[in-house]
Design a protein around this motif. Structure first.
Motif, PDB file in Angstrom:
ATOM      1  N   TYR A   1      33.128  22.859 -25.333  1.00 54.11           N
ATOM      2  CA  TYR A   1      34.372  23.440 -24.818  1.00 54.11           C
ATOM      3  C   TYR A   1      34.710  24.697 -25.619  1.00 54.11           C
ATOM      4  CZ  TYR A   1      34.663  18.964 -22.481  1.00 54.11           C
ATOM      5  OH  TYR A   1      34.380  17.873 -21.701  1.00 54.11           O
ATOM      6  N   PRO A   2      34.865  25.848 -24.970  1.00 52.62           N
ATOM      7  CA  PRO A   2      35.026  27.117 -25.685  1.00 52.62           C
ATOM      8  C   PRO A   2      36.364  27.235 -26.418  1.00 52.62           C
ATOM      9  CG  PRO A   2      34.325  27.480 -23.400  1.00 52.62           C
ATOM     10  CD  PRO A   2      34.756  26.046 -23.516  1.00 52.62           C
ATOM     11  N   LEU A   3      36.332  27.970 -27.517  1.00 51.61           N
ATOM     12  CA  LEU A   3      37.534  28.280 -28.289  1.00 51.61           C
ATOM     13  C   LEU A   3      38.233  29.505 -27.707  1.00 51.61           C
ATOM     14  CD1 LEU A   3      39.099  27.644 -31.053  1.00 51.61           C
ATOM     15  CD2 LEU A   3      37.832  29.624 -31.937  1.00 51.61           C
ATOM     16  N   LEU A   4      39.549  29.449 -27.639  1.00 51.72           N
ATOM     17  CA  LEU A   4      40.363  30.612 -27.284  1.00 51.72           C
ATOM     18  C   LEU A   4      40.981  31.252 -28.521  1.00 51.72           C
ATOM     19  CD1 LEU A   4      42.323  29.550 -24.068  1.00 51.72           C
ATOM     20  CD2 LEU A   4      41.110  31.716 -24.372  1.00 51.72           C
ATOM     21  N   THR A   5      41.442  30.418 -29.442  1.00 52.55           N
ATOM     22  CA  THR A   5      42.118  30.944 -30.625  1.00 52.55           C
ATOM     23  C   THR A   5      42.274  29.854 -31.673  1.00 52.55           C
ATOM     24  OG1 THR A   5      44.121  32.071 -31.406  1.00 52.55           O
ATOM     25  CG2 THR A   5      44.417  30.453 -29.673  1.00 52.55           C
ATOM     26  N   ASP A   6      42.361  30.275 -32.919  1.00 50.94           N
ATOM     27  CA  ASP A   6      42.609  29.358 -34.018  1.00 50.94           C
ATOM     28  C   ASP A   6      43.706  29.938 -34.900  1.00 50.94           C
ATOM     29  OD1 ASP A   6      41.713  26.939 -35.621  1.00 50.94           O
ATOM     30  OD2 ASP A   6      41.448  28.495 -37.130  1.00 50.94           O
TER      31      ASP A   6
END
Length: 312
Positions: free
Chosen positions: A153-158
């Protein structure tokens, strides 16, 4: 009016950024032309800080359309009008430390000034929708996001989740940049061993995730509040009614800035629009032990993707 272009060009939080400071965490925008939305530059701020700090005290200072921050041993920062960040690095300060606050607290203040809603957490894409994980420091937001990344599942922001509203008041999460911040304990427990990780402070590292990063805005479908408990298993509870708005305010990034920047009314209005369009949950996890697999299963079930099929 937009600011003039500078030497290096980047893109983050939906913004074209021109910077005099090298920002390797961000996506380079080599084809950018024209003027930028945001300018980051070096500037002598000591005298301005000493004048403002006499009025405010502490690490923060405020002026007309601007916010200032001083971190001992790292530098002095000024964020103005949602368009520029200036910094005076402290003598001997590491570039990594200077960038940590520039891309953290300063970027959060700039997003406030640009009338976005920054939440303190991480966000991933599940089934074409964004799901954000918020919570106190150490609650496991980034660890849960990393466990989902391992499943495709891709990351959008941290760290800073930038939420914007369309003209129809639909909330979207704007992608930040392809890096996570994880403690060594989480890295070990997730089986992530790689010498390329960038030391940030203590035993926390920057983890590049360029191959698992979503670079387009995604509609926000849900927010999970992570809470530590003394229980023995992870539990999920749907948040309803009046408890949702205080949850959004509490987990707004650097939420003390809301009132200091005169944004109480706008923040409330935006929060109402957001909670009316999304599902909100409290995800309770045992304080002791490692419960990432349990949490992932609960998140995927709530998001309607319980099969957990890899997307990468």
């Amino acid at each position: 009016m937009k600011v003039a272009a500078q030497r290096m060009r980047y893109r983050a939080f939906g913004l074209a950024i021109a910077s005099e400071i090298d920002l390797p965490e961000l996506l380079a925008d080599a084809e950018a032309d024209g003027e930028a939305d945001v300018c980051i530059r070096r500037e002598a701020l000591t005298a301005i800080w000493e004048e403002r700090a006499g009025e405010e005290g502490g690490c923060y200072a405020f002026g007309d359309g601007e916010f200032m921050l001083r971190i001992e041993g790292t530098g002095i920062y000024r964020v103005r009008d949602g368009r520029e960040i200036a910094v005076t690095p402290a003598e001997g300060a590491s570039e990594t430390a200077v960038r940590l606050y520039l891309l953290g607290t300063c970027m959060g203040a700039l997003l406030f000034q640009r009338q976005l809603l920054p939440l303190h957490g991480s966000a991933v894409v599940i089934g074409g929708k964004a799901y954000a994980f918020v919570g106190d420091s150490g609650a496991g937001k980034s660890t849960l996001a990393a466990a989902l990344l391992q499943r495709g599942y891709p990351l959008l922001t941290d760290d800073v989740v930038a939420v914007t509203l369309t003209r129809d008041r639909v909330p979207y999460v704007i992608p930040a940049y392809p890096q996570q911040k994880l403690w060594q304990e989480s890295i070990d427990r997730l089986g992530m061993r790689d010498g390329r990780y960038v030391p940030l402070y203590a035993t926390k590292f920057g983890i590049p995730v360029a191959q698992r990063f979503c670079s387009e805005p995604v509609p926000l479908a849900g927010v999970f509040e992570l809470v530590k408990t003394d229980g023995s298993r992870a539990e999920l509870r749907r948040l309803r009614g009046l408890e949702r708005l205080p949850t959004v305010r509490y987990h707004t990034y650097r939420q003390f800035l809301i009132s200091r920047l005169g944004l109480d009314h706008r923040h409330f209005s935006t929060s109402v629009s957001v909670v009316d369009r999304i599902a909100m949950y409290q995800l309770r996890r045992p304080e002791n032990g490692f419960s990432a697999d349990e949490l992932v299963a609960l998140v995927l079930e709530a998001a309607g993707d319980g099969a957990g099929i890899s997307h990468g």
